[in-house]
Motif scaffolding. Structure first.
Motif, short mmCIF file in Angstrom:
data_model
loop_
_atom_site.label_atom_id
_atom_site.label_comp_id
_atom_site.label_asym_id
_atom_site.label_seq_id
_atom_site.Cartn_x
_atom_site.Cartn_y
_atom_site.Cartn_z
N GLY B 153 0.75 -1.21 0.17
CA GLY B 153 -0.06 0.02 0.04
C GLY B 153 0.80 1.27 -0.13
N ALA B 154 1.97 1.14 0.80
CA ALA B 154 2.57 2.45 0.90
C ALA B 154 3.61 2.58 -0.36
CB ALA B 154 3.76 2.27 2.08
N LEU B 155 4.22 1.60 -1.01
CA LEU B 155 4.67 1.77 -2.16
C LEU B 155 3.91 2.15 -3.58
CD1 LEU B 155 7.16 -1.19 -2.05
CD2 LEU B 155 7.87 1.06 -2.28
N THR B 156 2.76 1.48 -3.20
CA THR B 156 1.57 2.05 -4.42
C THR B 156 1.43 3.52 -4.41
OG1 THR B 156 0.77 -0.34 -4.26
CG2 THR B 156 -0.69 1.44 -5.60
N HIS B 157 1.19 3.78 -3.16
CA HIS B 157 0.69 5.34 -2.82
C HIS B 157 1.93 6.29 -3.33
CE1 HIS B 157 -1.22 8.69 -0.91
NE2 HIS B 157 -0.15 8.98 -0.66
N LEU B 158 3.30 5.55 -3.14
CA LEU B 158 4.34 6.40 -3.60
C LEU B 158 4.77 6.39 -5.14
CD1 LEU B 158 6.61 5.89 -0.21
CD2 LEU B 158 5.33 8.11 -1.02
N GLY B 159 3.81 5.72 -5.87
CA GLY B 159 3.97 5.73 -7.19
C GLY B 159 4.57 4.42 -7.58
N LEU B 160 4.97 3.21 -6.81
CA LEU B 160 5.48 2.22 -7.40
C LEU B 160 4.39 1.12 -7.13
CD1 LEU B 160 9.03 2.20 -6.16
CD2 LEU B 160 8.23 3.00 -8.07
N PRO B 161 3.60 0.89 -8.11
CA PRO B 161 2.73 -0.43 -7.88
C PRO B 161 3.54 -1.81 -7.96
CG PRO B 161 2.25 0.82 -9.84
CD PRO B 161 3.13 1.46 -9.34
N CYS B 162 3.36 -2.70 -7.28
CA CYS B 162 4.01 -3.84 -6.85
C CYS B 162 3.44 -5.02 -6.31
CB CYS B 162 5.12 -3.37 -5.89
SG CYS B 162 4.78 -2.71 -4.49
N THR B 163 4.13 -6.07 -6.30
CA THR B 163 3.77 -7.19 -5.27
C THR B 163 4.74 -7.42 -4.29
OG1 THR B 163 4.95 -8.77 -6.81
CG2 THR B 163 2.68 -8.40 -7.42
N VAL B 164 4.28 -7.94 -3.14
CA VAL B 164 5.19 -8.05 -1.96
C VAL B 164 4.78 -9.57 -1.62
CG1 VAL B 164 5.92 -7.26 0.17
CG2 VAL B 164 5.04 -5.64 -1.45
N SER B 165 6.19 -10.15 -1.13
CA SER B 165 5.81 -11.54 -0.69
C SER B 165 6.93 -11.49 0.33
CB SER B 165 5.99 -12.49 -1.63
OG SER B 165 7.24 -12.44 -2.15
N ALA B 166 6.69 -12.38 1.03
CA ALA B 166 7.47 -12.58 2.36
C ALA B 166 8.06 -14.07 2.69
CB ALA B 166 6.67 -11.98 3.75
N ASP B 167 8.92 -14.08 3.22
CA ASP B 167 9.66 -15.49 3.49
C ASP B 167 10.05 -15.37 5.11
OD1 ASP B 167 10.96 -18.02 3.83
OD2 ASP B 167 12.79 -17.43 2.68
N ALA B 168 9.63 -16.25 5.93
CA ALA B 168 9.97 -16.22 7.43
C ALA B 168 10.49 -17.60 7.60
CB ALA B 168 8.75 -15.86 8.17
N SER B 169 11.26 -18.39 7.03
CA SER B 169 11.64 -19.60 7.09
C SER B 169 12.74 -19.63 8.29
CB SER B 169 11.73 -20.37 5.90
OG SER B 169 12.79 -19.67 5.05
N ALA B 170 13.35 -18.47 8.55
CA ALA B 170 14.59 -18.35 9.44
C ALA B 170 14.05 -17.32 10.39
CB ALA B 170 15.64 -17.91 8.84
N LEU B 171 12.98 -17.69 11.25
CA LEU B 171 12.49 -16.86 12.40
C LEU B 171 13.59 -16.34 13.11
CD1 LEU B 171 8.93 -17.94 12.82
CD2 LEU B 171 9.44 -15.65 12.24
N PRO B 172 13.60 -15.41 13.87
CA PRO B 172 12.81 -14.32 13.83
C PRO B 172 12.97 -13.12 12.38
CG PRO B 172 14.55 -13.81 15.54
CD PRO B 172 14.91 -15.22 14.67
N ALA B 173 14.19 -13.62 11.70
CA ALA B 173 14.52 -12.98 10.55
C ALA B 173 13.30 -13.23 9.59
CB ALA B 173 15.52 -13.48 9.89
N CYS B 174 13.12 -12.13 8.53
CA CYS B 174 12.10 -12.12 7.51
C CYS B 174 12.60 -11.42 6.53
CB CYS B 174 10.81 -11.54 8.39
SG CYS B 174 9.31 -11.81 7.14
N ASP B 175 12.51 -12.11 5.10
CA ASP B 175 12.76 -11.44 3.91
C ASP B 175 11.53 -10.80 3.25
OD1 ASP B 175 15.14 -12.22 4.67
OD2 ASP B 175 15.62 -13.31 3.04
#
Lengths: 171, 183
Positions: B153-175
């Motif tokens: 939502g933030a990126l779209t609002h700043l003019g960069l429509p995008c997709t975002v996905s997350a990988d949390a296979s190494a908790l507590p780190a998250c990509d």
């Protein structure tokens, strides 16, 4: 106590209410759902309250409501409420919120006149008090969003249990 | 210019997000992903607007990304992104070594609902001696729709429509992997 910019919380709550209205399509259901969510939050929030507020045990219902209004609201929402309008029996009272962070940036559109926007607060209070053996009914009686001059949560005491231990003295 | 800052307890937001995930996970009327995404997307847009109203326009893609990794991340998660990588063709990977919103998620306990399915599907993974890890990632996914959508939502609002996905296979780190839509 960790704090955040309350705008984030306010925006999140607003977005949730909006989504519930879209998904449930029935304002009464939305009110009910907000109350249930609040209840679930309350039963967990009380732990943090007891752990961090460093207040003494409440002596009676009057004392409990004061703690909710002055300590609880201060701790979690950074605002306070006033306890007023006691009935003669001392079993019903009102929490009056002068400043309600949940309603920052909020205006109700037409068609939402029955929405109890802040109903989550009622659930939170009910859930939290239930965990300390105080059963209450809680209702959003007056709401600035619906044109009232103040925000008033009406509390009605159902029962107040003393601490009951689940064990017997086996001598 | 500092905006007047009003604060509230972090617990409030934490428990509220938790509730919304549990509510949508426990009923069939509306799908969890779609509803929590819609909630987060609105929050992201509004928050980005409120964070940027008093600063010059962010023109460059990289400027926007830096803003997200620093100011925006601090505002939301109380810390900066630890590492930002890009292939210079619209894909960015944001690494948060200690992602705040998942810090209280136990990696042993699968989330409600999908618990059984994930246990069965979680096959052995190379370089991963702990069998609970893929399960933890699966469990975390329910809770990641919200932050992913806020960032989108933030990126779209700043003019960069995008997709975002997350990988949390190494908790507590998250990509977080962001793909900017070419346009």
């Amino acid at each position: 106590m960790e704090t955040i910019n309350s705008e984030i919380f306010t925006l999140m709550y607003g977005s949730i209410v909006r989504q519930l209205i879209t998904d449930l399509e029935d304002i009464t259901e939305v009110n009910k759902q907000l109350d249930t969510m609040g209840y679930n939050i309350g039963v967990r929030l009380i732990d943090e309250f007891l752990a961090k507020s460093r207040t003494a045990a409440c002596t009676d219902f009057r004392d409990s409501t004061e703690k909710v209004a002055k300590v609880g609201f201060r701790m979690f929402l950074n605002t306070t409420a006033n306890v007023t309008n006691w009935n003669p029996e001392g079993t019903e009272c009102s929490l009056v919120l002068e400043d309600n962070p949940l309603t920052d940036f909020v205006e109700l559109p037409e068609g939402c006149s029955k929405l109890k926007y802040c109903n989550v607060l009622c659930g939170v209070i009910r859930g939290a008090l239930e965990m300390v053996n105080v059963q209450v009914e809680c209702d959003f009686a007056k709401d600035t969003l619906r044109g009232d001059e103040l925000n008033e949560i009406r509390l009605k005491l159902i029962s107040e249990g003393t601490e009951a231990y689940p064990f017997k003295d086996d001598d | 210019m500092e905006r007047p800052r009003r604060t509230c307890a972090e617990t409030c937001l934490e428990l509220l997000s938790l509730q919304i995930v549990h509510y949508y996970a426990g009923q069939n009327q509306a799908p969890l992903a779609a509803s929590t995404e819609a909630i987060g997307f609105r929050v992201g847009r509004q928050l980005a607007e409120r964070c940027t109203w008093d600063r010059p326009r962010l023109v460059d893609q990289l400027d926007v990304m830096k803003f997200i990794c620093k100011e925006f991340w601090i505002e939301l998660f109380q810390k900066q992104v630890d590492n930002l990588r890009t292939n210079h063709r619209g894909t960015f990977v944001l690494k948060d070594a200690n992602f705040r919103w998942l810090s209280k998620l136990s990696s042993d306990l699968p989330a409600p609902e999908k618990a059984d399915a994930t246990e069965q599907n979680a096959g052995p993974v190379a370089n991963d001696s702990m069998p609970s890890r893929p399960a933890a990632n699966e469990a975390a996914q329910d809770y990641l729709h919200l932050p992913c959508a806020i960032i989108r939502g933030a990126l779209t609002h700043l003019g960069l429509p995008c997709t975002v996905s997350a990988d949390a296979s190494a908790l507590p780190a998250c990509d977080f992997t962001i793909n900017i839509r070419a346009g």
